[in-house]
Motif scaffolding. Structure first.
Motif, short mmCIF file in Angstrom:
data_model
loop_
_atom_site.label_atom_id
_atom_site.label_comp_id
_atom_site.label_asym_id
_atom_site.label_seq_id
_atom_site.Cartn_x
_atom_site.Cartn_y
_atom_site.Cartn_z
N VAL A 103 0.84 -1.19 0.00
CA VAL A 103 0.00 0.00 0.00
C VAL A 103 0.88 1.24 0.00
CG1 VAL A 103 -1.77 1.29 1.25
CG2 VAL A 103 -1.78 -1.21 1.32
N GLU A 104 0.49 2.22 -0.83
CA GLU A 104 1.11 3.56 -0.80
C GLU A 104 -0.02 4.56 -0.59
OE1 GLU A 104 3.38 4.05 -4.36
OE2 GLU A 104 4.54 2.21 -4.03
N TYR A 105 0.13 5.37 0.47
CA TYR A 105 -0.98 6.23 0.88
C TYR A 105 -0.44 7.39 1.69
CZ TYR A 105 -5.30 7.44 3.49
OH TYR A 105 -6.37 8.08 4.05
N ASP A 106 -0.84 8.60 1.32
CA ASP A 106 -0.50 9.79 2.08
C ASP A 106 1.00 9.91 2.33
OD1 ASP A 106 -1.21 12.17 3.32
OD2 ASP A 106 -1.45 11.25 5.30
N GLY A 107 1.80 9.59 1.31
CA GLY A 107 3.25 9.74 1.41
C GLY A 107 3.98 8.63 2.12
N ASP B 189 -8.95 6.30 3.63
CA ASP B 189 -9.88 7.28 3.10
C ASP B 189 -9.62 7.40 1.61
OD1 ASP B 189 -11.19 9.55 2.24
OD2 ASP B 189 -10.56 10.81 3.93
N CYS B 190 -10.55 6.92 0.81
CA CYS B 190 -10.33 6.86 -0.64
C CYS B 190 -10.55 8.20 -1.34
CB CYS B 190 -11.22 5.79 -1.27
SG CYS B 190 -10.75 4.13 -0.81
N THR B 191 -10.86 9.26 -0.58
CA THR B 191 -10.86 10.58 -1.21
C THR B 191 -9.44 11.08 -1.41
OG1 THR B 191 -11.01 11.78 0.90
CG2 THR B 191 -13.09 11.15 -0.17
N LEU B 192 -8.47 10.41 -0.76
CA LEU B 192 -7.05 10.72 -0.95
C LEU B 192 -6.45 9.75 -1.96
CD1 LEU B 192 -6.02 11.19 2.81
CD2 LEU B 192 -6.66 12.97 1.15
N PRO B 193 -5.43 10.19 -2.73
CA PRO B 193 -4.80 9.28 -3.69
C PRO B 193 -4.26 8.05 -2.99
CG PRO B 193 -4.09 11.54 -4.06
CD PRO B 193 -4.84 11.53 -2.76
N GLN B 194 -4.41 6.90 -3.64
CA GLN B 194 -3.93 5.66 -3.04
C GLN B 194 -3.50 4.68 -4.12
OE1 GLN B 194 -8.43 4.50 -3.29
NE2 GLN B 194 -7.43 6.44 -2.82
N TYR B 195 -2.58 3.80 -3.72
CA TYR B 195 -2.15 2.69 -4.57
C TYR B 195 -2.09 1.45 -3.71
CZ TYR B 195 0.95 -0.65 -6.81
OH TYR B 195 1.47 -1.82 -7.33
N TYR B 196 -2.55 0.32 -4.24
CA TYR B 196 -2.33 -0.95 -3.56
C TYR B 196 -2.29 -2.06 -4.60
CZ TYR B 196 -7.50 -0.89 -3.68
OH TYR B 196 -8.82 -0.78 -4.05
N GLY B 197 -1.51 -3.08 -4.29
CA GLY B 197 -1.35 -4.21 -5.19
C GLY B 197 -0.56 -5.30 -4.51
#
Length: 282
Positions: free
Chosen positions: A65-69, A83-91
């Motif tokens: 997960v990459e989220y909020d820096g 919080d998905c209103t913020l940019p996010q990456y997961y895989g």
């Protein structure tokens, strides 16, 4: 609903949607969509903003997960809340099985912000096992088309959030586990063994009828139904993640013969174990 259109999502993954009324939107927590995914390397989501919280429980494997820096790796038994209103990456770097829910309602974003400040995105606490039971229960309700009052589903979601609170472990240490949860944990770790109602009742020093009532109250299933669901879920995991023969899987999840397992699996899941493992569904 079977899911087979997303890159990296393996056959047998499931996706569900919910239609939410205006009263529920104003007063309760609610689930917009949810799923149970088996994913291989190549599964990844990079998203700018959607108005939802994302709650995940990692059943097996690893989710990056990459989220909020910040970057995180979540493993089996971990819970992710974003919080998905913020940019996010997961895989997944290899393989992952997980339950997920898009949640909204009442003070959901404020609550998520509080929990993220306190614990980060990945929650690894003593409460996770209790939350896993509740998350599997919610997904089973969607899978089985159960009619559940919105207030009741909201209460379960609120309990999950409360279990993630920083002081939850202190509260747990002051409170003993319920007999139904003790029996449920025993079931999950003894699937290959005979699991009679009498055995479970003796384990928690209750009469069989009393234990049935507690299971219905806490899980909305009888002990017998809970055992079957637990066995089917573990069988699905083994079918997707191992090359074990169906006969070996049958024994591992508590069936004496391959034929009895195949009949039970087909009745519950809708297809045979071999088809679940080998053929894209739909």
């Amino acid at each position: 609903m079977l899911c087979q259109n997303e890159t990296g999502v393996l056959p047998g993954s499931e996706l569900f949607f919910s239609t939410i009324g205006s009263t529920t939107r104003r007063l309760f927590y609610y689930i917009n969509s949810c799923g149970h995914y088996y994913c291989e390397r190549g599964y990844k989501i990079r998203r700018g903003s959607i108005e939802n919280l994302l709650l995940m429980y990692i059943e097996a494997g690893t989710m990056h997960v990459e989220y909020d820096g910040h970057s995180y790796d979540a493993h089996a038994g971990d819970i992710i809340l974003m919080d998905c209103t913020l940019p996010q990456y997961y895989g997944t770097p290899d393989y992952v099985e997980f339950f997920w829910m898009h949640i909204l309602g009442v003070n959901s974003f404020e609550l998520c912000e509080y929990l993220t400040r306190a614990r980060g995105v990945v929650h690894r606490t003593a409460s996770n096992e209790k939350n896993a039971v509740l998350i599997r229960r919610l997904l089973a309700e969607f899978k089985n088309d159960q009619t559940v009052p919105d207030s009741e589903r909201s209460s379960v979601l609120h309990t999950i959030f409360c279990n993630l609170m920083p002081d939850a472990n202190k509260q747990e240490s002051a409170q003993s586990e319920t007999p139904a949860h003790t029996a449920a944990r025993f079931i999950e770790s003894h699937l290959s063994e005979p699991l009679s109602l009498q055995r479970l009742a003796s384990l928690v020093n209750l009469s069989p009828s009393h234990l049935i009532r507690l299971f219905q109250q806490e899980f909305h299933h009888s002990p017998h139904e809970y055992i079957i669901l637990a066995r089917m879920n573990h069988a699905k995991y083994l079918l997707k993640t191992t090359s074990k023969p169906v006969k070996a899987i049958a024994l591992e999840v508590g069936y004496r013969t391959e034929s009895s397992f195949t009949n039970a699996f087909t009745e519950k899941v809708g297809i045979s174990p071999r088809r679940f493992r080998e053929v894209p569904l739909g």
